[in-house]
Design an enzyme around this catalytic site. Structure first.
Site, mmCIF file in Angstrom:
data_model
loop_
_atom_site.group_PDB
_atom_site.id
_atom_site.type_symbol
_atom_site.label_atom_id
_atom_site.label_comp_id
_atom_site.label_asym_id
_atom_site.label_seq_id
_atom_site.Cartn_x
_atom_site.Cartn_y
_atom_site.Cartn_z
ATOM 1 N NE ARG A 6 -9.297 8.530 4.592
ATOM 2 C CZ ARG A 6 -9.528 7.628 5.561
ATOM 3 N NH1 ARG A 6 -8.766 6.563 5.672
ATOM 4 N NH2 ARG A 6 -10.495 7.811 6.422
ATOM 5 C CD GLU B 154 -7.184 -0.253 1.087
ATOM 6 O OE1 GLU B 154 -7.267 0.821 1.712
ATOM 7 O OE2 GLU B 154 -6.451 -1.176 1.420
ATOM 8 C CB THR C 169 -9.449 1.834 7.441
ATOM 9 O OG1 THR C 169 -8.993 2.525 6.287
ATOM 10 C CG2 THR C 169 -10.811 1.256 7.184
ATOM 11 C CG HIS D 204 -8.220 4.205 1.179
ATOM 12 N ND1 HIS D 204 -8.359 4.087 2.544
ATOM 13 C CD2 HIS D 204 -9.438 4.602 0.720
ATOM 14 C CE1 HIS D 204 -9.602 4.393 2.891
ATOM 15 N NE2 HIS D 204 -10.269 4.723 1.800
ATOM 16 C CG ASN E 147 -1.819 1.145 1.353
ATOM 17 O OD1 ASN E 147 -1.401 2.272 1.125
ATOM 18 N ND2 ASN E 147 -3.059 0.914 1.715
ATOM 19 C CG HIS F 48 0.699 6.324 4.831
ATOM 20 N ND1 HIS F 48 -0.205 7.330 5.107
ATOM 21 C CD2 HIS F 48 0.117 5.173 5.227
ATOM 22 C CE1 HIS F 48 -1.275 6.805 5.679
ATOM 23 N NE2 HIS F 48 -1.106 5.502 5.757
ATOM 24 C CD GLU G 26 -7.232 -6.250 3.187
ATOM 25 O OE1 GLU G 26 -7.368 -6.193 1.951
ATOM 26 O OE2 GLU G 26 -6.453 -5.529 3.824
ATOM 27 N NE ARG H 119 -7.602 11.515 5.732
ATOM 28 C CZ ARG H 119 -8.142 10.950 6.813
ATOM 29 N NH1 ARG H 119 -7.409 10.142 7.561
ATOM 30 N NH2 ARG H 119 -9.381 11.203 7.155
ATOM 31 C CG HIS I 122 -5.413 -1.483 9.331
ATOM 32 N ND1 HIS I 122 -4.883 -0.802 10.385
ATOM 33 C CD2 HIS I 122 -6.016 -0.564 8.556
ATOM 34 C CE1 HIS I 122 -5.182 0.481 10.252
ATOM 35 N NE2 HIS I 122 -5.861 0.668 9.144
HETATM 36 N N1 PXP Z 1 -5.963 -3.130 4.207
HETATM 37 C C1 PXP Z 1 -6.914 -2.176 4.229
HETATM 38 C C2 PXP Z 1 -8.286 -2.554 3.806
HETATM 39 C C3 PXP Z 1 -6.617 -0.856 4.615
HETATM 40 O O1 PXP Z 1 -7.597 0.075 4.650
HETATM 41 C C4 PXP Z 1 -5.286 -0.532 4.951
HETATM 42 C C5 PXP Z 1 -4.934 0.879 5.314
HETATM 43 O O2 PXP Z 1 -5.172 1.716 4.239
HETATM 44 C C6 PXP Z 1 -4.325 -1.552 4.882
HETATM 45 C C7 PXP Z 1 -4.691 -2.848 4.544
HETATM 46 C C8 PXP Z 1 -2.883 -1.294 5.183
HETATM 47 O O3 PXP Z 1 -2.731 -0.910 6.510
HETATM 48 P P1 PXP Z 1 -1.319 -0.363 6.997
HETATM 49 O O4 PXP Z 1 -1.046 0.878 6.218
HETATM 50 O O5 PXP Z 1 -1.519 -0.131 8.445
HETATM 51 O O6 PXP Z 1 -0.303 -1.437 6.697
#
Ligand code: PXP
Length: 248
Positions: A49, A74, A105, A47, A11, A14, A155, A53, A198
């Site tokens: 949003r 996402e 999330t 994602h 992901n 960030h 998930e 952001r 997550h």
């Molecule tokens: N899976 C989903 C559905 C999420 O919303 C997120 C965060 O955007 C992640 C995985 C990844 O989480 P993290 O950034 O904490 O590894």
């Protein structure tokens, strides 16, 4: 690829968070996605949003053009996001809950109470060929509802397990892990493909990666943080190594 293979979705949200802190174009999340892909990521997750952001609409366009691995898009279950997904037709769409004031999330989606609405929401996405996944807590009611609405994938939210682990509350973490284990097996028995994610880190990934039913992990924040210290490529390699080791 063998049946036992566990995919890693990286992901890159960030990277966009850091870019947006200065409002310019650097660092580019698409460059990071390509690097993660070269380092062995099996997919890229982003994602979009509602408040934009981190990931922006142009990032989704850029990712769709640049990636050779699948994009996991996402999004919240809103009309605006559905239109965007139908326009791009990404390989996968993951439906997540979204509250403006949350930092990330925070919980899984409430599928059981919104069954009809969500069934109608995901149908056109499935019709255009998107693999639809629903982000939920390790809760039997939510899993059964996800199955009833026709989602092919769930998930499981690993955030509570990871938070307890980080706080040193190891009994609570073990309890959460046990729920994740049981619910992975239960969802798999219904014919659902099981993913998880997550908050996962090098310290928390292995017990989840060891669940035989889990086919994909989505990991972002920790890997982008770790990239500051060791670079994105070695950060992804180490996560991959730990996942493979756990998988045996
Ligand atoms: N899976 C989903 C559905 C999420 O919303 C997120 C965060 O955007 C992640 C995985 C990844 O989480 P993290 O950034 O904490 O590894």
């Amino acid at each position: 690829m063998s049946d036992n293979h566990l995919r890693l979705g990286v992901n890159i949200d960030h990277v966009a968070t850091i870019r947006n802190a200065r409002g310019g174009a650097y660092p580019d999340p698409i460059r990071a996605a390509k690097l993660a892909e070269e380092a062995g990521a099996n997919g890229i997750t982003a994602h979009l949003r509602e408040d934009r952001r981190h990931i922006l609409d142009a990032d989704i366009e850029g990712l769709m053009e640049a990636l050779t691995v699948p994009l996991n898009f996402e999004m919240a279950a809103t009309d605006e996001m559905q239109k965007i997904a139908l326009r791009h037709k990404p390989h996968a769409v993951c439906i997540v809950p979204e509250k403006r004031e949350e930092r990330t999330t925070e919980g899984g989606l409430e599928v059981a109470r919104e069954e009809n609405k969500l069934a109608h929401f995901i149908a056109p996405l499935r019709d255009v060929g998107c693999r639809v996944s629903i982000f939920i807590a390790a809760d039997q009611r939510q899993i059964e509802a996800a199955h009833r609405i026709g989602a092919g994938v769930i998930e499981l939210h690993t955030g509570a397990y990871c938070d307890f682990h980080a706080e040193g509350k190891l009994d609570d973490a073990a309890r959460e892990l046990e729920a994740l284990r049981e619910m992975s097996a239960y969802a798999h028995s219904l014919g659902l493909e099981v993913h998880a994610g997550h908050g996962l880190t090098y310290d928390t990934v292995q017990p989840v990666a060891a669940f035989p039913e889990v086919r994909e992990l989505n990991i972002g924040h920790f890997l982008i943080g770790e990239a500051i210290f060791r670079g994105l490529t070695p950060a992804v390699h180490e996560m991959r190594r730990l996942m493979d080791e756990a998988r045996g």
